[in-house]
Design a protein around this motif. Structure first.
Motif: not given
Length: 172
Positions: A138-149
């Motif tokens: 979950r943490r990795n998905i959130i960080l990846t999403t923030i990075g892509l945004v």
């Protein structure tokens, strides 16, 4: 615990007694374990590691000269494979895979390489288990999403300021 003697083809067996785990007979079997399981593990599953040492054929191990020659050959082949893997790290190719393949070649003869491979397998297994942990995922998905945004916003700002200009001219 088995150890080779100086005599060719002869194996010396020792009996080791441990109060916590029971006695070990000459063939390596447990006489009795404290937890009641046949193999001495707490949950009853067999977690036996392969034995350390040379995997050379028996006829090679019998002759000291032949065995030493075998070890030198295995070392040279393993060194060549590891060197090829190191060369592949900056160049195209599966560098780490080839390096671990060379280590596996060395592990057929050398205890130190067997121990390095065991340690590596243990660390890779631990990393895989950590990566599959729901909280970590979950943490990795959130960080990846923030990075892509963030990247999408930066690209949007660039396109808004400068527009889309291709580096080539196509006039047809």
């Amino acid at each position: 615990m088995n150890a080779e003697s100086d005599e060719r083809g002869e194996v010396v067996a020792e009996t080791v007694a441990t109060p916590a785990t029971g006695d070990v007979t000459a063939d390596g079997a447990m006489d009795g374990a404290m937890d009641g399981s046949a193999d001495g593990s707490a949950d009853g599953t067999a977690a036996k590691e392969p034995e350390l040492g040379s995997k050379a054929p028996h006829f090679i191990k019998r002759s000291r000269t032949l065995h030493l020659s075998w070890q030198v050959a295995v070392f040279i082949v393993g060194l060549a494979v590891v060197a090829a893997g190191v060369v592949m790290l900056p160049l195209p190719g599966p560098g780490w895979l080839v390096i671990f393949g060379g280590m596996a070649i060395w592990a057929t003869e050398f205890v130190w390489a067997q121990l390095v491979l065991r340690w590596t397998k243990r660390k890779v297994t631990e990393a895989a288990q950590r990566a599959l942990d729901p909280k970590v995922r979950r943490r990795n998905i959130i960080l990846t999403t923030i990075g892509l945004v963030i990247i999408a916003v930066l690209v949007g700002i660039y396109v808004w300021k400068f527009g889309i200009v291709m580096p080539w001219k196509i006039d047809e």
